[in-house]
Design a protein around this motif. Structure first.
Motif, PDB file in Angstrom:
ATOM      1  N   GLN A  80       0.816  -1.212   0.000  1.00  0.00           N
ATOM      2  CA  GLN A  80       0.000   0.000   0.000  1.00  0.00           C
ATOM      3  C   GLN A  80       0.852   1.266   0.000  1.00  0.00           C
ATOM      4  N   LEU A  81       2.037   1.201   0.585  1.00  0.00           N
ATOM      5  CA  LEU A  81       2.954   2.334   0.478  1.00  0.00           C
ATOM      6  C   LEU A  81       3.338   2.571  -0.973  1.00  0.00           C
ATOM      7  N   ALA A  82       3.617   1.493  -1.693  1.00  0.00           N
ATOM      8  CA  ALA A  82       3.949   1.624  -3.115  1.00  0.00           C
ATOM      9  C   ALA A  82       2.768   2.178  -3.888  1.00  0.00           C
ATOM     10  N   ALA A  83       1.563   1.675  -3.592  1.00  0.00           N
ATOM     11  CA  ALA A  83       0.377   2.160  -4.287  1.00  0.00           C
ATOM     12  C   ALA A  83       0.125   3.640  -3.994  1.00  0.00           C
ATOM     13  N   SER A  84       0.379   4.068  -2.746  1.00  0.00           N
ATOM     14  CA  SER A  84       0.148   5.471  -2.394  1.00  0.00           C
ATOM     15  C   SER A  84       1.134   6.391  -3.108  1.00  0.00           C
ATOM     16  N   VAL A  85       2.386   5.938  -3.284  1.00  0.00           N
ATOM     17  CA  VAL A  85       3.366   6.746  -4.013  1.00  0.00           C
ATOM     18  C   VAL A  85       2.955   6.883  -5.474  1.00  0.00           C
ATOM     19  N   LEU A  86       2.511   5.784  -6.084  1.00  0.00           N
ATOM     20  CA  LEU A  86       2.049   5.848  -7.472  1.00  0.00           C
ATOM     21  C   LEU A  86       0.834   6.769  -7.587  1.00  0.00           C
ATOM     22  N   GLN A  87      -0.038   6.702  -6.627  1.00  0.00           N
ATOM     23  CA  GLN A  87      -1.220   7.570  -6.618  1.00  0.00           C
ATOM     24  C   GLN A  87      -0.819   9.032  -6.545  1.00  0.00           C
ATOM     25  N   GLN A  88       0.167   9.329  -5.720  1.00  0.00           N
ATOM     26  CA  GLN A  88       0.642  10.703  -5.590  1.00  0.00           C
ATOM     27  C   GLN A  88       1.269  11.183  -6.903  1.00  0.00           C
ATOM     28  N   THR A 108     -12.773  10.725  -8.174  1.00  0.00           N
ATOM     29  CA  THR A 108     -11.413  10.205  -8.249  1.00  0.00           C
ATOM     30  C   THR A 108     -11.361   8.798  -7.701  1.00  0.00           C
ATOM     31  N   LEU A 109     -10.408   8.029  -8.170  1.00  0.00           N
ATOM     32  CA  LEU A 109     -10.320   6.637  -7.752  1.00  0.00           C
ATOM     33  C   LEU A 109      -9.946   6.493  -6.299  1.00  0.00           C
ATOM     34  N   ASP A 110      -9.339   7.512  -5.717  1.00  0.00           N
ATOM     35  CA  ASP A 110      -8.966   7.418  -4.313  1.00  0.00           C
ATOM     36  C   ASP A 110     -10.026   8.035  -3.414  1.00  0.00           C
ATOM     37  N   GLY A 111     -11.224   8.142  -3.918  1.00  0.00           N
ATOM     38  CA  GLY A 111     -12.288   8.756  -3.144  1.00  0.00           C
ATOM     39  C   GLY A 111     -12.556   8.075  -1.826  1.00  0.00           C
ATOM     40  N   PHE A 112     -12.232   6.776  -1.741  1.00  0.00           N
ATOM     41  CA  PHE A 112     -12.500   6.045  -0.497  1.00  0.00           C
ATOM     42  C   PHE A 112     -11.759   6.660   0.675  1.00  0.00           C
ATOM     43  N   SER A 113     -10.604   7.223   0.423  1.00  0.00           N
ATOM     44  CA  SER A 113      -9.807   7.769   1.531  1.00  0.00           C
ATOM     45  C   SER A 113      -9.828   9.291   1.538  1.00  0.00           C
ATOM     46  N   GLU A 114     -10.783   9.889   0.790  1.00  0.00           N
ATOM     47  CA  GLU A 114     -10.819  11.337   0.755  1.00  0.00           C
ATOM     48  C   GLU A 114     -11.117  11.918   2.125  1.00  0.00           C
ATOM     49  N   ALA A 115     -10.475  13.002   2.443  1.00  0.00           N
ATOM     50  CA  ALA A 115     -10.741  13.694   3.697  1.00  0.00           C
ATOM     51  C   ALA A 115     -11.754  14.800   3.429  1.00  0.00           C
ATOM     52  N   PRO A 116     -12.507  15.253   4.464  1.00  0.00           N
ATOM     53  CA  PRO A 116     -13.484  16.304   4.256  1.00  0.00           C
ATOM     54  C   PRO A 116     -12.869  17.641   3.906  1.00  0.00           C
ATOM     55  N   TRP A 117     -11.618  17.818   4.180  1.00  0.00           N
ATOM     56  CA  TRP A 117     -10.915  19.017   3.733  1.00  0.00           C
ATOM     57  C   TRP A 117      -9.474  18.634   3.463  1.00  0.00           C
ATOM     58  N   ASP A 118      -8.810  19.428   2.635  1.00  0.00           N
ATOM     59  CA  ASP A 118      -7.452  19.099   2.241  1.00  0.00           C
ATOM     60  C   ASP A 118      -6.493  20.069   2.913  1.00  0.00           C
ATOM     61  N   GLN A 119      -5.723  19.550   3.869  1.00  0.00           N
ATOM     62  CA  GLN A 119      -4.790  20.423   4.578  1.00  0.00           C
ATOM     63  C   GLN A 119      -3.680  20.907   3.661  1.00  0.00           C
ATOM     64  N   GLU A 120      -3.424  20.171   2.576  1.00  0.00           N
ATOM     65  CA  GLU A 120      -2.404  20.625   1.636  1.00  0.00           C
ATOM     66  C   GLU A 120      -2.904  21.817   0.820  1.00  0.00           C
ATOM     67  N   SER A 155      -4.991  12.918   8.797  1.00  0.00           N
ATOM     68  CA  SER A 155      -3.708  13.076   8.122  1.00  0.00           C
ATOM     69  C   SER A 155      -3.860  12.918   6.613  1.00  0.00           C
ATOM     70  N   GLN A 156      -3.159  13.762   5.872  1.00  0.00           N
ATOM     71  CA  GLN A 156      -3.127  13.648   4.416  1.00  0.00           C
ATOM     72  C   GLN A 156      -1.822  13.011   3.934  1.00  0.00           C
ATOM     73  N   ALA A 157      -0.988  12.557   4.869  1.00  0.00           N
ATOM     74  CA  ALA A 157       0.283  11.938   4.503  1.00  0.00           C
ATOM     75  C   ALA A 157       0.034  10.625   3.765  1.00  0.00           C
ATOM     76  N   PRO A 158       0.759  10.350   2.665  1.00  0.00           N
ATOM     77  CA  PRO A 158       0.579   9.084   1.946  1.00  0.00           C
ATOM     78  C   PRO A 158       0.764   7.865   2.842  1.00  0.00           C
ATOM     79  N   ALA A 159       1.701   7.940   3.793  1.00  0.00           N
ATOM     80  CA  ALA A 159       1.936   6.788   4.661  1.00  0.00           C
ATOM     81  C   ALA A 159       0.725   6.503   5.536  1.00  0.00           C
ATOM     82  N   ALA A 160       0.036   7.558   6.006  1.00  0.00           N
ATOM     83  CA  ALA A 160      -1.153   7.361   6.836  1.00  0.00           C
ATOM     84  C   ALA A 160      -2.273   6.727   6.027  1.00  0.00           C
TER      85      ALA A 160
END
Length: 620
Positions: free
Chosen positions: A35-43, A569-581, A203-208
C-alpha cells in the motif's frame, strides 16, 4: 479503579502474546509495503494529471486541532481493595489523562499515580448505565451480587460520575464535586477521545492513507468486510485493537470460567486482565513499528526514485487492465447494485446529508454570532485592551469546548436511526462517522475564523473611527459567510460521499468476492511482468468496483443537493473532508492582500493560539 500491584499474566502467557504480535506484524507488514507503493504511485498520478482549480474559498487555518488541556480535583475508585479517594486530574494536550495524589504533586513535577491515552474510551455519566454495562461483561454471573470488593462501592450513589469504559482496558471511575465540574470534565474528555481517535483520518500523509488501507485489506483477507471503528487511534493503537479482537474469543473462553469473584467484582477482575493483555500487545506492536520505521522511510524514498521514470507506463497498464476487468465484472456488479444497494442508497444519502447539514448550520450560527459580537464591541467599546480580548476570544472559538458542543451535538442526533439503516450492510463505524462530522465542524470554524481575521486586518486602519470600522467589518462578515456557504457545501458533499463508500464498498466486495475470484487470475501475468508491487490485480479490481459505485453515489448526491462539481477520483475512499495541503492554493484573501496566510502566533502562556493582530493596527 486504579493500578495493579503486578501483572496478572505469567511468563508463558506473556510469551504467547509476543508470538501473536510477531505473527500479526509478519502478516501485516507485506500488505503495508504494497500500500505504500500504491500510495506513491497515486501521488505521482495526481502530479502528472491536470491540476484541478482550488475549491476552497476560505483560508486554510494553519493551526492543527489540539486537545484543550484541563485540570482539577476529582475522586477516583482505585487501589486494592478499591475505595473512593481524592486525586488531582490533568488532561494533557496530547490526549493523555493523568492523575496525581494532590495538586502540589503535579505542580512540583511529581510522577502521576496513573495515566492513560484516551484512545478508544467511551465516557458515561450515568451510574445506572455503567452498572448495566458492567453486568453485561460477565452475564453468567451478573445476577449473583454477593459481597465482593467493588460491589458495595459501585452501588453507593455517585452524584457527578465520570466513567471511562474501554473494550480492552481497565475501566476508570471518577467523580466530580459539582455538576459544573462534571460538565467541564465531560466536554474536555470527549474532545480528547475524539482527537486521539481521528489522528490518522485527519492526516493527508501518503503513509497514513497507506496504513489505513492496509488495515482494511488485512482484515478483509480475514473475512471482515464491514467497516467499523477499529481504525481509531495511532498506528500502534489500531493494530493493537485488531489483534485484541482476534484474541478476545479465545481469551474469554479460556479465562472467564476461572476468574475469581462474582457479579460485578468478577467483571472488574476481567477488565484488569484485559488491560494487562492490551498493555503487553501495545508495547510489542509499538516496538515492532518503531523497528520498521527506518525501513519504511527508506522504502518511500526508494519508491519515489524508481517509480517516477516508469509512472506513465504503469498508469497505462493499469488503465488497460481496469478496462478489461470492468467489462468482465459489469454484469454481476450491476446485478448486485440494483438488487441490494439501489433501494437503500437514497435513504442513507439523505440521512447523512441532513446530519452533516445540521452540524454545518450550527457552525454558521456560532460564526455569525461571533462576528456580530465583535462588531458590537467595536461600536460600543473603544477600549483597545477590551477589543483585543474580544478578538482573542473570537480566535479561540474553534477550540472552545462549551461553544462548539452545540455543533458537535448535532452530529450525534441521528446516530441511532442512521446506525439502523446501515447495519444490514455490515457497517458498524458510527463512532468514526460522528467523529468525522465533528472534526469537519471544527476545521470549518477554524478556517472561517482565520479568514475573517485576515480580511478584517487588511481593511481596517487606524484612520477609521469606530463606526467606519464597524461598517467595514459588516462587509467582511458578508464575504466570510458567503465563502463559508461555498466551502461548507463542498465539504458536506465530500464527507457524505466518502462515508457512503465506506458503507457500501465493503458490502459489495463481500457479495462479489466468491464469483469474481476466477476472473482476477486471468490478468495477474500482465502485472507481474511489470515488476512493481504498486500495481496488484486486487487493487485494480477494487478501483473498478469503487468507480462504478461512485457513479451511483454521485448521481444520488446530484439529485439530493443539485451539485455538479462532485469529484470522481479513484482514491475517493480515503478522501478527507478538507485538504490540509490546500494551504498552498491562492485564495481571495491572499490575492487581495498580496500575502501568504500568516503563521499562528503564540497566545497566553506560550500556547499556540489564534494570532492576535499586531500592535500598531486598528485592533490595538
Amino acid at each position: 479503579m486504579g493500578g495493579r500491584p503486578s501483572s496478572p499474566l505469567d511468563k508463558r502467557q506473556q510469551q504467547h502474546l509476543r508470538d501473536q504480535v510477531d505473527t500479526l506484524l509478519r502478516n501485516f507488514l507485506p500488505c503495508y509495503r504494497r500500500q505504500l507503493a500504491a500510495s506513491v504511485l497515486q501521488q505521482i498520478s495526481r502530479e502528472l494529471g491536470p491540476r484541478e482549480p482550488a475549491e476552497c474559498q476560505l483560508l486554510c487555518s494553519k493551526k492543527l486541532p489540539r486537545v484543550r488541556e484541563h485540570q482539577g480535583p476529582l475522586t477516583q475508585l482505585r487501589d486494592h481493595p478499591p475505595r473512593w479517594q481524592p486525586i488531582f486530574g490533568v488532561l494533557r494536550g496530547d490526549g493523555r489523562l493523568e492523575w496525581f495524589s494532590h495538586k502540589e504533586e503535579y505542580e512540583n513535577g511529581g510522577h502521576p499515580l496513573g495515566s492513560t491515552a484516551l484512545t478508544g474510551y467511551t465516557l458515561l455519566t450515568s451510574q445506572r448505565e455503567y452498572l448495566c454495562l458492567l453486568d453485561a461483561l460477565c452475564p453468567a454471573s451478573s445476577g449473583d451480587h454477593t459481597q465482593a470488593e467493588p460491589e458495595d462501592l459501585l452501588e453507593v450513589p455517585v452524584s457527578f460520575p465520570l466513567f471511562l469504559q474501554h473494550p480492552f482496558r481497565q475501566h476508570l471511575c471518577f467523580s466530580a464535586a459539582t455538576g459544573g465540574a462534571q460538565r467541564a470534565w465531560r466536554l474536555a474528555l470527549q474532545g480528547g477521545i475524539r482527537l486521539r481517535g481521528t489522528v490518522l483520518q485527519r492526516s493527508q500523509a501518503p503513509a497514513a492513507r497507506a496504513f489505513l488501507e492496509a488495515v482494511r485489506l488485512y482484515r478483509q483477507h480475514q473475512g471482515h468486510f464491514g467497516d467499523d471503528d477499529v481504525t481509531l487511534g495511532s498506528d500502534a493503537e489500531v493494530l493493537t485493537t485488531v489483534l485484541m479482537r482476534e484474541l478476545l474469543p479465545a481469551l474469554r473462553a479460556q479465562t472467564l470460567p476461572s476468574l475469581r469473584g462474582t457479579g460485578r467484582a468478577r467483571a472488574w477482575v476481567w477488565t484488569e486482565l484485559l488491560d494487562a493483555v492490551h498493555s503487553a500487545v501495545l508495547a510489542g506492536i509499538s516496538s515492532g513499528l518503531r523497528s520498521f520505521q527506518p525501513e519504511k522511510d527508506e522504502l518511500l524514498a526508494s519508491l519515489e526514485r524508481t517509480m517516477r521514470p516508469d509512472a506513465d507506463q504503469m498508469l497505462r497498464l493499469r488503465t488497460r487492465v481496469a478496462g478489461r476487468l470492468r467489462a468482465d465484472v459489469q454484469g454481476p456488479l450491476e446485478s448486485c447494485l440494483r438488487r441490494e444497494v439501489d433501494t437503500q442508497l437514497p435513504r442513507v444519502t439523505q440521512m447523512l446529508l441532513s446530519t452533516v447539514e445540521a452540524t454545518i448550520k450550527g457552525v454558521r450560527t456560532l460564526l455569525a454570532q461571533g462576528m456580530d459580537r465583535l462588531s458590537r464591541h467595536l461600536r460600543g467599546s473603544p477600549s483597545g485592551a477590551r477589543l483585543r480580548s474580544e478578538v482573542y476570544s473570537f480566535g479561540e472559538m474553534p477550540w472552545d469546548l462549551e461553544l462548539m458542543h452545540t455543533c458537535y451535538r448535532e452530529a450525534e442526533r441521528s446516530r441511532g436511526r442512521l446506525g439502523q439503516l446501515v447495519a444490514p450492510f455490515g457497517f458498524l463505524g458510527m463512532q468514526s462517522l460522528v467523529f468525522g462530522a465533528q472534526d469537519l465542524a471544527q476545521q470549518l470554524m477554524a478556517d472561517a475564523v482565520a479568514t475573517f481575521l485576515q480580511l478584517a486586518d487588511q481593511c481596517l486602519t487606524t484612520a477609521l473611527d469606530c463606526d467606519q470600522a464597524a461598517q467595514q467589518l459588516e462587509k467582511v462578515r458578508g464575504r466570510v459567510l458567503k465563502k463559508f456557504e461555498s466551502d461548507g457545501g463542498t465539504a458536506q458533499r465530500r464527507l457524505v460521499r466518502g462515508w457512503l463508500l465506506r458503507v457500501f464498498l465493503p458490502f459489495v466486495l463481500s457479495r462479489l468476492g466468491p464469483g469474481c475470484t476466477a476472473v482476477l487470475s486471468e490478468f495477474k501475468g500482465d502485472l507481474l511482468a511489470m515488476g512493481s508491487q504498486a500495481l496488484t490485480i486486487e487493487g485494480i479490481y477494487e478501483d473498478v468496483i469503487r468507480g462504478v459505485l461512485l457513479q451511483r453515489i454521485d448521481r444520488e448526491l446530484k439529485k439530493a443537493v443539485g451539485a455538479t462539481d462532485i469529484p470522481c477520483t479513484l482514491d475517493g475512499f480515503s478522501e478527507a473532508p478538507w485538504d490540509q495541503e490546500g494551504a498552498d492554493e491562492e485564495t481571495e484573501a491572499q490575492r487581495e492582500g498580496g500575502t501568504r496566510p500568516r503563521q499562528p502566533g503564540s497566545g497566553i502562556q506560550g500556547q499556540p493560539l489564534c494570532p492576535l493582530p499586531p500592535q500598531g493596527t486598528f485592533w490595538s
